[in-house]
Design a protein around this motif. Structure first.
Motif, mmCIF file in Angstrom:
data_model
loop_
_atom_site.group_PDB
_atom_site.id
_atom_site.type_symbol
_atom_site.label_atom_id
_atom_site.label_comp_id
_atom_site.label_asym_id
_atom_site.label_seq_id
_atom_site.Cartn_x
_atom_site.Cartn_y
_atom_site.Cartn_z
ATOM 1 N N VAL A 3 -32.453 -16.291 12.706
ATOM 2 C CA VAL A 3 -32.077 -15.839 14.044
ATOM 3 C C VAL A 3 -30.797 -15.024 13.928
ATOM 4 C CG1 VAL A 3 -31.397 -16.587 16.367
ATOM 5 C CG2 VAL A 3 -33.172 -17.842 15.120
ATOM 6 N N ARG A 4 -30.778 -13.862 14.572
ATOM 7 C CA ARG A 4 -29.570 -13.045 14.600
ATOM 8 C C ARG A 4 -28.814 -13.359 15.878
ATOM 9 N NH1 ARG A 4 -29.531 -8.830 16.698
ATOM 10 N NH2 ARG A 4 -31.752 -8.492 16.362
ATOM 11 N N VAL A 5 -27.557 -13.762 15.712
ATOM 12 C CA VAL A 5 -26.696 -14.057 16.863
ATOM 13 C C VAL A 5 -25.514 -13.105 16.804
ATOM 14 C CG1 VAL A 5 -25.559 -15.897 18.148
ATOM 15 C CG2 VAL A 5 -27.124 -16.475 16.293
ATOM 16 N N LYS A 6 -25.370 -12.277 17.807
ATOM 17 C CA LYS A 6 -24.270 -11.321 17.863
ATOM 18 C C LYS A 6 -24.016 -10.655 16.501
ATOM 19 C CE LYS A 6 -21.900 -12.620 21.962
ATOM 20 N NZ LYS A 6 -20.630 -12.989 22.582
ATOM 21 N N GLY A 7 -25.066 -10.108 15.939
ATOM 22 C CA GLY A 7 -24.921 -9.334 14.713
ATOM 23 C C GLY A 7 -24.944 -10.124 13.423
ATOM 24 N N LYS A 8 -24.935 -11.468 13.501
ATOM 25 C CA LYS A 8 -24.979 -12.265 12.258
ATOM 26 C C LYS A 8 -26.350 -12.911 12.091
ATOM 27 C CE LYS A 8 -20.181 -13.505 11.366
ATOM 28 N NZ LYS A 8 -19.379 -13.699 12.596
ATOM 29 N N GLU A 9 -26.956 -12.686 10.921
ATOM 30 C CA GLU A 9 -28.251 -13.320 10.640
ATOM 31 C C GLU A 9 -28.023 -14.722 10.111
ATOM 32 O OE1 GLU A 9 -31.118 -11.207 8.282
ATOM 33 O OE2 GLU A 9 -30.926 -9.398 9.523
ATOM 34 N N VAL A 10 -28.580 -15.710 10.782
ATOM 35 C CA VAL A 10 -28.343 -17.101 10.414
ATOM 36 C C VAL A 10 -29.674 -17.799 10.146
ATOM 37 C CG1 VAL A 10 -27.193 -19.247 11.100
ATOM 38 C CG2 VAL A 10 -26.347 -17.056 11.996
ATOM 39 N N SER A 11 -29.722 -18.519 9.021
ATOM 40 C CA SER A 11 -30.901 -19.290 8.679
ATOM 41 C C SER A 11 -30.875 -20.586 9.496
ATOM 42 C CB SER A 11 -30.839 -19.565 7.179
ATOM 43 O OG SER A 11 -31.837 -20.442 6.830
ATOM 44 N N MET A 12 -31.891 -20.783 10.312
ATOM 45 C CA MET A 12 -31.860 -21.893 11.267
ATOM 46 C C MET A 12 -33.185 -22.660 11.269
ATOM 47 S SD MET A 12 -30.164 -20.540 14.773
ATOM 48 C CE MET A 12 -28.723 -19.468 14.817
ATOM 49 N N LEU A 64 -42.102 -2.251 14.193
ATOM 50 C CA LEU A 64 -41.915 -2.008 15.630
ATOM 51 C C LEU A 64 -41.081 -3.122 16.266
ATOM 52 C CD1 LEU A 64 -43.189 0.030 17.807
ATOM 53 C CD2 LEU A 64 -44.898 -1.751 18.209
ATOM 54 N N LEU A 65 -41.448 -4.341 15.931
ATOM 55 C CA LEU A 65 -40.803 -5.513 16.513
ATOM 56 C C LEU A 65 -39.373 -5.668 15.994
ATOM 57 C CD1 LEU A 65 -41.652 -7.699 18.472
ATOM 58 C CD2 LEU A 65 -42.619 -8.976 16.562
ATOM 59 N N ARG A 66 -39.191 -5.470 14.720
ATOM 60 C CA ARG A 66 -37.837 -5.633 14.146
ATOM 61 C C ARG A 66 -36.879 -4.626 14.755
ATOM 62 N NH1 ARG A 66 -37.291 -8.433 8.818
ATOM 63 N NH2 ARG A 66 -35.424 -7.173 8.572
ATOM 64 N N GLU A 67 -37.355 -3.403 14.921
ATOM 65 C CA GLU A 67 -36.521 -2.362 15.499
ATOM 66 C C GLU A 67 -36.153 -2.718 16.946
ATOM 67 O OE1 GLU A 67 -36.848 2.462 15.668
ATOM 68 O OE2 GLU A 67 -38.361 1.348 16.759
ATOM 69 N N TYR A 68 -37.163 -3.147 17.697
ATOM 70 C CA TYR A 68 -36.929 -3.507 19.099
ATOM 71 C C TYR A 68 -35.984 -4.703 19.219
ATOM 72 C CZ TYR A 68 -37.826 -5.046 23.857
ATOM 73 O OH TYR A 68 -37.672 -5.452 25.152
ATOM 74 N N LEU A 69 -36.242 -5.749 18.434
ATOM 75 C CA LEU A 69 -35.441 -6.974 18.552
ATOM 76 C C LEU A 69 -34.002 -6.768 18.093
ATOM 77 C CD1 LEU A 69 -38.052 -9.683 17.483
ATOM 78 C CD2 LEU A 69 -37.245 -9.142 19.794
ATOM 79 N N SER A 70 -33.780 -5.743 17.281
ATOM 80 C CA SER A 70 -32.414 -5.485 16.804
ATOM 81 C C SER A 70 -31.479 -5.076 17.946
ATOM 82 C CB SER A 70 -32.423 -4.400 15.718
ATOM 83 O OG SER A 70 -32.678 -3.138 16.314
ATOM 84 N N THR A 71 -32.048 -4.763 19.106
ATOM 85 C CA THR A 71 -31.201 -4.371 20.242
ATOM 86 C C THR A 71 -30.706 -5.585 21.038
ATOM 87 O OG1 THR A 71 -33.090 -4.112 21.756
ATOM 88 C CG2 THR A 71 -32.453 -2.178 20.460
ATOM 89 N N TYR A 72 -31.096 -6.804 20.646
ATOM 90 C CA TYR A 72 -30.687 -8.006 21.376
ATOM 91 C C TYR A 72 -29.635 -8.814 20.613
ATOM 92 C CZ TYR A 72 -34.315 -6.784 24.574
ATOM 93 O OH TYR A 72 -35.061 -6.104 25.494
ATOM 94 N N GLU A 73 -28.852 -9.575 21.370
ATOM 95 C CA GLU A 73 -27.752 -10.349 20.767
ATOM 96 C C GLU A 73 -28.199 -11.713 20.249
ATOM 97 O OE1 GLU A 73 -24.957 -9.055 20.118
ATOM 98 O OE2 GLU A 73 -25.117 -7.234 21.344
ATOM 99 N N LEU A 74 -29.340 -12.172 20.733
ATOM 100 C CA LEU A 74 -29.919 -13.433 20.228
ATOM 101 C C LEU A 74 -31.401 -13.166 20.050
ATOM 102 C CD1 LEU A 74 -29.582 -16.540 19.659
ATOM 103 C CD2 LEU A 74 -30.221 -16.903 22.045
ATOM 104 N N ALA A 75 -31.850 -13.068 18.803
ATOM 105 C CA ALA A 75 -33.245 -12.678 18.559
ATOM 106 C C ALA A 75 -33.673 -13.115 17.164
ATOM 107 C CB ALA A 75 -33.400 -11.163 18.705
ATOM 108 N N PRO A 76 -34.968 -13.367 16.988
ATOM 109 C CA PRO A 76 -35.453 -13.696 15.650
ATOM 110 C C PRO A 76 -35.486 -12.456 14.768
ATOM 111 C CG PRO A 76 -37.295 -13.525 17.161
ATOM 112 C CD PRO A 76 -36.057 -13.312 17.979
#
Ligand code: NHW
Length: 399
Positions: free
Chosen positions: A135-144, A254-266
């Motif tokens: 999960v990416r939280v505010k720009g940091k990718e975290v293994s959760m 497509l999905l990775r590009e789109y989700l990269s615009t969010y602050e909390l996203a897989p």
């Protein structure tokens, strides 16, 4: 209560002992609380080896949902004891196929599907699960892990069993070197990273009114209501078709590009897209839009989660579709979501549910969604986010 419905003065005997953001922490020096882990860094060697103690006469039980008898037991526990609305009219009724799908994504661990049984009878009476996710939280990718399906049998409520389940799943996750978790709940706990609102789009208004899910609006007749919610018979977007295996690399992109615009996203791998988005009858449906050159320009998806209608003589279940991941890159979002409503409706769903996350606020009112009374809070375990996120910054859907 504050604007989000939180009561910052309430005390939480268990949650105050856990590495989660607390309601009162603004009081301290604001510079000392930065985004990131809350606990001191640990290693697997620091993790307690023995399972937590359960009250006498209960035992831990790892549940193999591929075993037909076990998945039936899990299904029964949840069907009778899982989440209800505030008025106790409806209760989630996750299907066995849904549970098998949701609990076995790439990298799943058998011992993160955790049950509690009565030692003497073997009866399953409590449950909690975790699945791995980045999960990416505010720009940091975290293994959760994503934690879900926490359930205690109605007869065993308020005996502090839930904290033991949470501690034991935490221990089992920590043993695999994972120190963070994401989870959602309707209840207020310390401390939401975001608060979202449910919206509902009637597909079968007659049934929804009959079971008490919705009411006729003032000065509306049933005939006018049916007309209001009527949808075209078929999707309108040229090139819309079900997702196939061959599409997975493109859809992942497509999905990775789109989700990269969010602050909390897989952050999805191709394997995860294959698992979570490939259609499974009665569980998950995904369609893509294929352009002239074979390029995939858009996608839509929703999952099926019925609810039991508690004590209704006519209808046993309410069939709901829940919006999952949708990317409108070339097709207008309104149009894509209209097609999602049409597909859900022709697929036998009575209602389409969506949260006000993503860009959903842009279409909810126009597409005749009505605001629900349930809020959904997003939480992170052992990860502090100083500034609470807006729902529109959230790009994560938990099942
Ligand atoms: S939310 C759905 C939760 N399930 C239901 O609502 C089903 C119906 N209810 C029940 O089965 C999606 C029971 O009421 C449950 C509580 C089991 C909910 N999350 O045993 P006690 C999820 O599954 C706290 C977290 O006496 P009970 C997400 C409550 O505030 N905590 O209560 C799950 C109190 O603590 P406090 C919850 O009614 C995320 C304590 O539990 C909660 O018999 C889990 C009372 O326990 C909830 N939904 O059982 C956290 N509801 O501090 C994962 C109540 O106030 C954390 N409580 O004294 C991450 C772990 C992994 C980390 C890995 C690094």
């Amino acid at each position: 209560l504050d604007q989000q419905g939180n009561n910052p003065k309430k005390s939480y005997a268990f949650w105050e002992t856990q590495p989660v953001a607390q309601f009162n922490e603004e009081a301290g020096s604001s510079t000392s609380v930065a985004d990131g882990p809350i606990d001191a860094t640990k290693t697997v060697a620091d993790v307690r080896q023995e399972p937590y103690n359960l009250p006498d006469s209960f035992v831990w039980s790892t549940c193999d949902v591929n075993d037909t008898k076990t998945v039936e037991e899990v299904y029964q526990l949840l069907t009778m004891n899982y989440v209800e609305d505030d008025e106790a009219m409806f209760r989630f009724n996750y299907s066995q196929e849904f549970l098998q799908w949701a609990l076995q994504p790439p990298g799943y661990q058998e011992d993160w599907v955790l049950g509690v049984r009565v030692s003497s009878s073997g009866k399953l009476v409590a449950f909690i699960t975790g699945v791995p996710a980045t999960v990416r939280v505010k720009g940091k990718e975290v293994s959760m892990v994503e934690i879900n399906f926490l359930c205690v049998h109605k007869k065993l409520r308020s005996k502090r069993l839930a904290p033991v389940l949470i501690k034991e799943i935490t221990r089992r996750v920590n043993l695999r070197g994972i120190w963070q978790a994401a989870y959602t709940a309707g209840v207020v706990l310390p401390k939401p990273v975001a608060t979202a609102q449910y919206w509902h789009r009637s597909l079968n208004p007659k049934k929804l009114i009959s079971v008490g899910f919705s009411r006729l609006a003032p000065r509306m007749t049933l005939a006018r209501t049916l007309k209001l919610f009527k949808l075209p018979e078929e999707p309108q977007t040229p090139g819309l078709r079900p997702l196939t295996k061959q599409d997975v690399p493109q859809v992942t992109e497509l999905l990775r590009e789109y989700l990269s615009t969010y602050e909390l996203a897989p952050v999805f791998t191709e394997e995860e897209v294959l698992h979570y988005l490939m259609p499974v009858e009665g569980v998950i449906e995904t369609h893509v839009v294929e352009g002239k050159d074979g390029k995939l320009t858009d996608m839509l998806s929703f999952y099926t989660l019925p609810s039991t209608v508690i004590g209704n003589p006519t209808y046993k279940t309410l069939n709901a579709a829940f919006m999952y991941y949708t990317v409108a890159k070339e097709t207008p979002l309104h149009q894509l979501m209209t097609d999602a409503l049409i597909l859900a409706s022709t697929g036998g769903h009575d209602v389409f549910n969506a949260l006000d996350i993503f860009e959903n606020a842009k279409f909810l009112k126009d597409l005749k969604f009505g605001i629900g009374d349930g809020r959904l809070r997003y939480y992170l375990y052992n990860w502090r986010v100083k500034q609470e996120l807006e729902a529109a910054q959230v790009g994560l859907v938990l099942l």
